[in-house]
Enzyme design. Structure first.
Site, PDB file in Angstrom:
ATOM      1  N   HIS A  38       0.836  -1.202   0.000  1.00 40.33           N
ATOM      2  CA  HIS A  38       0.000   0.000   0.000  1.00 40.33           C
ATOM      3  C   HIS A  38       0.872   1.254   0.000  1.00 40.33           C
ATOM      4  O   HIS A  38       1.259   1.744   1.056  1.00 40.33           O
ATOM      5  CB  HIS A  38      -0.907  -0.006   1.228  1.00 40.33           C
ATOM      6  CG  HIS A  38      -1.740  -1.250   1.334  1.00 40.33           C
ATOM      7  ND1 HIS A  38      -1.235  -2.445   1.786  1.00 40.33           N
ATOM      8  CD2 HIS A  38      -3.037  -1.472   1.038  1.00 40.33           C
ATOM      9  CE1 HIS A  38      -2.196  -3.359   1.750  1.00 40.33           C
ATOM     10  NE2 HIS A  38      -3.296  -2.803   1.311  1.00 40.33           N
ATOM     11  N   HIS A 286      -4.227   3.225  -3.192  1.00 41.95           N
ATOM     12  CA  HIS A 286      -4.336   2.571  -1.888  1.00 41.95           C
ATOM     13  C   HIS A 286      -3.550   1.268  -1.823  1.00 41.95           C
ATOM     14  O   HIS A 286      -2.711   1.110  -0.941  1.00 41.95           O
ATOM     15  CB  HIS A 286      -5.810   2.299  -1.549  1.00 41.95           C
ATOM     16  CG  HIS A 286      -5.996   1.268  -0.484  1.00 41.95           C
ATOM     17  ND1 HIS A 286      -5.984   1.579   0.848  1.00 41.95           N
ATOM     18  CD2 HIS A 286      -6.139  -0.085  -0.544  1.00 41.95           C
ATOM     19  CE1 HIS A 286      -6.135   0.481   1.559  1.00 41.95           C
ATOM     20  NE2 HIS A 286      -6.230  -0.548   0.731  1.00 41.95           N
ATOM     21  N   GLU A 438     -19.134  -5.188  23.337  1.00 40.81           N
ATOM     22  CA  GLU A 438     -18.276  -6.375  23.485  1.00 40.81           C
ATOM     23  C   GLU A 438     -17.003  -6.283  22.648  1.00 40.81           C
ATOM     24  O   GLU A 438     -15.929  -6.735  23.055  1.00 40.81           O
ATOM     25  CB  GLU A 438     -19.047  -7.648  23.097  1.00 40.81           C
ATOM     26  CG  GLU A 438     -20.213  -7.985  24.004  1.00 40.81           C
ATOM     27  CD  GLU A 438     -21.479  -7.209  23.652  1.00 40.81           C
ATOM     28  OE1 GLU A 438     -21.485  -6.483  22.632  1.00 40.81           O
ATOM     29  OE2 GLU A 438     -22.475  -7.331  24.400  1.00 40.81           O
ATOM     30  N   HIS A 499     -29.720 -17.013  22.538  1.00 40.35           N
ATOM     31  CA  HIS A 499     -28.813 -16.869  23.675  1.00 40.35           C
ATOM     32  C   HIS A 499     -28.064 -18.163  24.005  1.00 40.35           C
ATOM     33  O   HIS A 499     -27.352 -18.218  24.998  1.00 40.35           O
ATOM     34  CB  HIS A 499     -29.590 -16.399  24.907  1.00 40.35           C
ATOM     35  CG  HIS A 499     -29.870 -14.923  24.879  1.00 40.35           C
ATOM     36  ND1 HIS A 499     -30.531 -14.330  23.834  1.00 40.35           N
ATOM     37  CD2 HIS A 499     -29.565 -13.929  25.749  1.00 40.35           C
ATOM     38  CE1 HIS A 499     -30.641 -13.035  24.070  1.00 40.35           C
ATOM     39  NE2 HIS A 499     -30.047 -12.758  25.231  1.00 40.35           N
TER      40      HIS A 499
HETATM   41  C1  LIG Z   1     -11.927  -5.095   9.280  1.00 43.66           C
HETATM   42  C2  LIG Z   1     -11.326  -4.900   7.928  1.00 43.66           C
HETATM   43  N1  LIG Z   1     -12.124  -4.942   6.858  1.00 43.66           N
HETATM   44  C3  LIG Z   1     -11.602  -4.817   5.620  1.00 43.66           C
HETATM   45  C4  LIG Z   1     -10.264  -4.644   5.448  1.00 43.66           C
HETATM   46  C5  LIG Z   1      -9.667  -4.567   4.034  1.00 43.66           C
HETATM   47  N2  LIG Z   1      -9.241  -3.182   3.817  1.00 43.66           N
HETATM   48  C6  LIG Z   1      -7.967  -2.810   3.950  1.00 43.66           C
HETATM   49  S1  LIG Z   1      -7.771  -1.153   3.786  1.00 43.66           S
HETATM   50  C7  LIG Z   1      -9.423  -0.943   3.503  1.00 43.66           C
HETATM   51  C8  LIG Z   1     -10.025   0.406   3.306  1.00 43.66           C
HETATM   52  C9  LIG Z   1      -9.098   1.436   2.900  1.00 43.66           C
HETATM   53  O1  LIG Z   1      -9.636   2.705   3.166  1.00 43.66           O
HETATM   54  P1  LIG Z   1      -9.126   3.548   4.374  1.00 43.66           P
HETATM   55  O2  LIG Z   1      -9.385   2.853   5.628  1.00 43.66           O
HETATM   56  O3  LIG Z   1      -9.727   4.891   4.209  1.00 43.66           O
HETATM   57  O4  LIG Z   1      -7.576   3.595   4.150  1.00 43.66           O
HETATM   58  P2  LIG Z   1      -6.793   4.428   3.038  1.00 43.66           P
HETATM   59  O5  LIG Z   1      -6.904   3.674   1.757  1.00 43.66           O
HETATM   60  O6  LIG Z   1      -7.408   5.747   2.959  1.00 43.66           O
HETATM   61  O7  LIG Z   1      -5.413   4.427   3.548  1.00 43.66           O
HETATM   62  C10 LIG Z   1     -10.085  -2.144   3.520  1.00 43.66           C
HETATM   63  C11 LIG Z   1     -11.530  -2.294   3.281  1.00 43.66           C
HETATM   64  C12 LIG Z   1      -9.466  -4.619   6.597  1.00 43.66           C
HETATM   65  N3  LIG Z   1      -8.149  -4.483   6.541  1.00 43.66           N
HETATM   66  N4  LIG Z   1     -10.032  -4.729   7.823  1.00 43.66           N
END
Ligand SMILES: Cc1ncc(C[n+]2csc(CCOP(=O)(O)OP(=O)(O)O)c2C)c(N)n1
Ligand SMILES: [Mg+2]
Length: 698
Positions: A38, A286, A438, A499
């Site tokens: 990334h 990204h 939780e 539950h």
């Molecule tokens: C709980 C979770 N769901 C999905 C992902 C997969 N994932 C990695 S980054 C991302 C989203 C990226 O957007 P953002 O959080 O705004 O990060 P940016 O690209 O702006 O750095 C996703 C969906 C993850 N790492 N964790």
């Protein structure tokens, strides 16, 4: 300003920029080389991370585990190259599993060259316990911000418990970087809500407001007013409109440190992929390498040699050494002096701090643990747990925890004099109130554990589903966190299938490294805690009954200390019985052990040589020697029955392909427990019949 001063300023600014661009280009090159990763977020956040690390963070690269260091958590773990760059450029040293600092670097340039490759100290996402200087494993979005609230609660607790007039032994801050994803995730909201309630002014989240997630612009999915949300949570909200303005970032961080009574949320307006002419502000920046040509153009934009790779220009290491290095060394030296004086005046408290750092227990930690006399009516697992927790929490000052609004039901409330509640005005209490949250509770327990507090969190076993992602991370991080789950099966009959846990034991047992325990009576509950408290690198999940379970007569049956081996022979055919060996083995856990015992007595009375194995923990049993395992479950005895009020999944490994499993293959139902036990076959006669069938008898 003098001419010389102006030159210095210029040099300073240039050097800052050189450092920022080093972080950017190391990140770009590492992702390009790995052909995965990334790049965009590190390109945008390099100035922020540089400012936090080199201008603000009280962190000594020579000793990344110094107790009063500031914590830095990268909650958007996909931007891990930021952390690998900071650890490398600051020349942070590695620490081993015994908490000894080693001479070698935590992250070498070669590790960065081998980003995301096997055994590199620069893996895909930050991994605590793998790379020194990583404060929390992150990657599942929201987990870092969640854990950071636990870290902030921990710091307040430590300060309240240990600080004395003239001895501010603990006064550190927690800096967190988070992304859109962290703030979309429920756990982020839960944690922010509790942090606001507790007024955690040692906690600062910086939000990478880039309007981009994987599917594109946040316009398609995330349009709420995030600032208003955090104001409503009770946070101080600041905004920095230019992510490249180091001065403004530093100023905002200054305001954070001067803010009392509430946490700080800094919105940082950024451009993902900053400097890449075709990729900036796009989702493509990204999660994929920029491509050779775009890398070249970005480097040109930064004024960087276009063909240089993994370049750390002259002056960059020195800049970090003069910044975080010098500041951290001075602060740690001062702290060490302070701590020596503190030790002279408060030797017991100083000893506590040292024990905590090594995850050791104080002398006498297990004194006054309850012993339960035989009792046919018995006591509920949750009640035995409550008594045990109260004894332990008195013996171990830094053992504390709470429930997600089910304390009275989980019996986890600490009731002894002086236990007290953790609230904004009383951060040194022992009872945490997590509210109905939780997931955040579990992430917070992880944050407390990362801060060396022995912490537990509690809820109904069914709601472990709401906590599971953080339980999994506790296991990955090798944290000795404790999860207390009551109402472990159909004991709350009338509440019905919503539950009644079914697949939850299987699900917990499937998490590598997690010790799952389902004790069968009050004394096994005590033994479970005795075992769990001594763990230093493994989390544990306890599944405890809501309803009373008979307390076994341990003069007649084997002692509960057998729990420490995971499974043990609880009752056996008399040694002098003709034929010797047992002919059938009944294996059970928790509330079903008494069923097994009743069935066993019946079988014995009919001349059938049965054996009962209490198996509170698969994980512990699986780690015993083969000799021991074979002594409990002799391979020659093929007639086997397992009884557990839970999914049958996995029991084949203990009963074998021809054994019989009495368990659940459907959801439960809403009815009094007795009726449910009848409906689903959890009755002694059914166990007897299954045992006889195994032996080919009627
Ligand atoms: C709980 C979770 N769901 C999905 C992902 C997969 N994932 C990695 S980054 C991302 C989203 C990226 O957007 P953002 O959080 O705004 O990060 P940016 O690209 O702006 O750095 C996703 C969906 C993850 N790492 N964790
Ligand atoms: Mg984003």
């Amino acid at each position: 300003m003098s001419a010389a001063g102006a030159v210095n300023l210029l040099t300073d600014t240039k050097l800052d920029q050189l450092c920022v661009n080093t972080i950017r280009t190391l990140s770009i090159d590492a992702v390009q080389q790995a052909k995965s990763g990334h790049p965009g977020t590190p390109m945008a956040l390099a100035p922020l991370v540089y400012t936090i690390w080199n201008r603000v963070l009280r962190f000594d690269p020579e000793n990344p585990i110094w107790p009063n260091r500031d914590r830095f958590v990268l909650s958007n773990g996909h931007a891990s190259m930021l952390l690998w760059s900071a650890l490398h450029l600051s020349r942070t040293r590695a620490v081993n599993a015994d908490y000894e600092t080693l001479g070698r670097p935590s992250v070498t340039l070669d590790d960065i060259r081998r980003f995301r490759q096997l055994d590199s100290k620069a893996p895909g996402h930050p991994e605590y316990h793998w790379t020194s200087g990583v404060e929390a494993t992150t990657g599942p979005l929201g987990q870092g911000v969640g854990a950071s609230v636990g870290m902030a609660i921990a710091e307040k607790w430590l300060a309240s418990h240990f600080n004395r007039p003239d001895f501010e032994v603990f006064d550190y801050n927690i800096y967190v970087v988070c992304s859109d994803g962290c703030l979309m995730e429920g756990v982020g909201s839960e944690a922010a809500s509790l942090a606001g309630h507790l007024g955690l002014d040692n906690l600062c989240w910086v939000y990478d407001n880039n309007h981009i997630t994987i599917e594109g612009s946040t316009r398609i999915t995330f349009t709420e007013d995030v600032e208003a949300r955090f104001l409503a949570y009770g946070w101080n909200v600041l905004r920095v409109g230019d992510a490249n303005d180091i001065g403004r970032i530093e100023h905002a961080l200054d305001i954070f440190r001067k803010t009392n009574g509430r946490p700080t949320f800094i919105v940082l307006d950024t451009h993902i992929g900053y400097g890449a002419p075709h990729k900036q502000d796009t989702a493509e920046a990204h999660g994929e390498p920029l491509g050779e040509e775009e890398v070249r153009l970005a480097k040109r934009f930064y004024g960087w040699p276009e063909d240089a790779k993994f370049l750390v220009p002259d002056g960059v290491y020195e800049r970090f050494a003069d910044g975080v290095g010098a500041r951290g060394a001075r602060l740690r030296r001062e702290w060490t002096g302070l701590f020596e004086a503190y030790r002279a005046q408060y030797p017991e408290l100083a000893n506590e701090i040292e024990l905590m750092q090594r995850r050791e227990l104080p002398e006498g930690w297990d004194r006054d643990l309850p012993v339960f006399p035989p009792d046919a009516k018995g006591i509920a697992g949750r009640d035995a747990s409550g008594k045990t927790l109260n004894a332990l929490a008195q013996n171990i000052p830094w053992f504390l925890g709470g429930s997600a609004d089910l304390g009275p039901s989980n019996r986890t409330t600490l009731t002894f004099a002086g236990a007290g509640d953790v609230q904004a005005e009383s951060p040194g209490g022992k009872n945490l109130h997590f509210g109905v949250r939780e997931h955040a509770m579990t992430a917070i327990v992880n944050g407390l554990s990362l801060s060396k507090i022995r912490a537990f969190g509690a809820t109904f076993f069914i709601f472990s589903d709401y906590a599971r992602p953080a339980i999994r991370l506790a296991a990955i991080m090798e944290l000795p966190a404790i999860f207390v789950f009551t109402h472990d099966a159909m004991g709350d009959g009338e509440d019905g299938p919503t539950h009644q846990p079914v697949e939850h034991l299987a699900s917990m047992r499937a998490i590598p490294g997690l010790i799952t325990l389902r004790p069968c009576d009050a004394n096994e509950v005590v033994e479970a805690y005795r075992y769990v408290m001594q763990l230093r690198h493994q989390p544990a999940a306890l599944a405890l009954s809501r309803q009373p379970l008979p307390t076994l007569d341990r003069a007649r049956y084997a002692p509960a200390s057998g729990l420490a081996r995971g499974a043990y022979v609880l009752a056996d055919a008399p040694a002098d019985s003709p034929g010797g060996h047992p002919e059938v083995i009944i294996i059970a856990t928790g509330s079903e052990v008494i069923l097994a015992v009743e069935a066993h007595e019946k079988l014995l009375s009919e001349g059938i040589r049965s054996r009962v194995v209490s198996m509170p923990s698969w994980e512990i049993f699986d780690h015993q020697t083969e000799e021991y395992r074979n002594s409990v479950l002799p391979p020659s005895v093929k007639a086997r029955v397992a009884v557990e009020q839970a999914s049958t999944l996995g029991w084949e490994r203990y009963v074998g392909p021809t054994g019989h499993i009495i368990g659940m293959n459907t959801f439960g139902a809403s009815a009094p427990l007795k009726e449910l036990q009848r409906k689903y076959g959890f009755e002694p006669d059914h166990v007897v019949a299954a045992a006889k069938q195994q032996l080919g008898r009627k």
